[in-house]
Design a protein around this motif. Structure first.
Motif, PDB file in Angstrom:
ATOM      1  N   MET A  55       0.807  -1.368   0.049  1.00 19.99           N
ATOM      2  CA  MET A  55      -0.049  -0.127  -0.216  1.00 19.99           C
ATOM      3  C   MET A  55       0.893   1.161  -0.019  1.00 19.99           C
ATOM      4  N   LEU A  56       1.943   1.218   0.879  1.00 17.80           N
ATOM      5  CA  LEU A  56       3.061   2.313   0.934  1.00 17.80           C
ATOM      6  C   LEU A  56       3.566   2.596  -0.599  1.00 17.80           C
ATOM      7  N   ALA A  57       3.975   1.550  -1.125  1.00 22.94           N
ATOM      8  CA  ALA A  57       4.692   1.617  -2.545  1.00 22.94           C
ATOM      9  C   ALA A  57       3.577   2.241  -3.417  1.00 22.94           C
ATOM     10  N   ALA A  58       2.456   1.735  -3.578  1.00 24.17           N
ATOM     11  CA  ALA A  58       1.347   2.123  -4.320  1.00 24.17           C
ATOM     12  C   ALA A  58       1.055   3.778  -4.440  1.00 24.17           C
ATOM     13  N   ASP A  59       0.944   4.157  -2.981  1.00 23.34           N
ATOM     14  CA  ASP A  59       0.688   5.486  -2.658  1.00 23.34           C
ATOM     15  C   ASP A  59       1.866   6.168  -2.947  1.00 23.34           C
ATOM     16  N   GLU A  60       3.139   5.813  -2.931  1.00 24.73           N
ATOM     17  CA  GLU A  60       4.354   6.521  -3.625  1.00 24.73           C
ATOM     18  C   GLU A  60       4.293   6.796  -5.080  1.00 24.73           C
ATOM     19  N   ALA A  61       3.906   5.641  -5.764  1.00 24.79           N
ATOM     20  CA  ALA A  61       3.795   5.652  -7.105  1.00 24.79           C
ATOM     21  C   ALA A  61       2.848   6.614  -7.611  1.00 24.79           C
ATOM     22  N   ASN A  62       1.753   6.628  -7.016  1.00 25.29           N
ATOM     23  CA  ASN A  62       0.578   7.499  -7.530  1.00 25.29           C
ATOM     24  C   ASN A  62       1.074   9.103  -7.008  1.00 25.29           C
ATOM     25  N   THR A  63       1.782   9.517  -6.002  1.00 18.19           N
ATOM     26  CA  THR A  63       2.128  10.863  -5.815  1.00 18.19           C
ATOM     27  C   THR A  63       3.109  11.259  -6.855  1.00 18.19           C
ATOM     28  N   HIS A  64       4.013  10.172  -7.071  1.00 16.84           N
ATOM     29  CA  HIS A  64       5.045  10.776  -8.251  1.00 16.84           C
ATOM     30  C   HIS A  64       4.423  10.973  -9.510  1.00 16.84           C
ATOM     31  N   LYS A  65       3.318  10.090 -10.020  1.00 19.57           N
ATOM     32  CA  LYS A  65       2.457  10.275 -11.252  1.00 19.57           C
ATOM     33  C   LYS A  65       1.817  11.649 -11.132  1.00 19.57           C
ATOM     34  N   LYS A  66       1.282  11.854 -10.084  1.00 14.59           N
ATOM     35  CA  LYS A  66       0.604  13.245  -9.749  1.00 14.59           C
ATOM     36  C   LYS A  66       1.345  14.289 -10.049  1.00 14.59           C
ATOM     37  N   ARG A  67       2.704  14.356  -9.409  1.00 13.75           N
ATOM     38  CA  ARG A  67       3.667  15.378  -9.527  1.00 13.75           C
ATOM     39  C   ARG A  67       4.047  15.492 -11.092  1.00 13.75           C
ATOM     40  N   ARG A  68       4.221  14.406 -11.910  1.00 12.80           N
ATOM     41  CA  ARG A  68       4.491  14.530 -13.143  1.00 12.80           C
ATOM     42  C   ARG A  68       3.448  15.088 -13.992  1.00 12.80           C
ATOM     43  N   ASP A  69       2.246  14.698 -13.770  1.00 16.22           N
ATOM     44  CA  ASP A  69       1.205  15.253 -14.359  1.00 16.22           C
ATOM     45  C   ASP A  69       0.998  16.746 -14.166  1.00 16.22           C
ATOM     46  N   GLU A  70       1.054  17.070 -13.084  1.00 15.57           N
ATOM     47  CA  GLU A  70       1.131  18.637 -12.614  1.00 15.57           C
ATOM     48  C   GLU A  70       2.318  19.442 -13.472  1.00 15.57           C
TER      49      GLU A  70
END
Length: 72
Positions: A55-70
């Motif tokens: 769950m932590l790894a998935a949350d970390e991956a989502n955070t990185h994706k959101k940053r890239r998208d922004e």
């Protein structure tokens, strides 16, 4: 999630033989060791802890994706 390096010591002659015969059979020794390490992880780390780490790894991956998208 970042990986860390695991160092394993082995007699040089045995390692040379392992590399030689592994290559003859088309075996990637590094991949075999990685598979074995994952089996040890699954054997000794409780399922609830593994789920929490996933769950932590998935949350970390989502955070990185959101940053890239922004940034785009």
């Amino acid at each position: 999630m970042k990986n860390e390096t695991l160092v394993v010591s082995m007699d040089p002659e045995r390692l040379r033989a392992l590399r030689f015969y592994g290559s003859q059979k088309g075996v990637d020794i590094g991949q075999e060791l990685n598979t074995f390490a994952n089996r040890l992880y699954e054997k000794y780390v409780p399922a609830a802890t593994r789920e929490y780490i996933e769950m932590l790894a998935a949350d970390e991956a989502n955070t990185h994706k959101k940053r890239r998208d922004e940034e785009e």
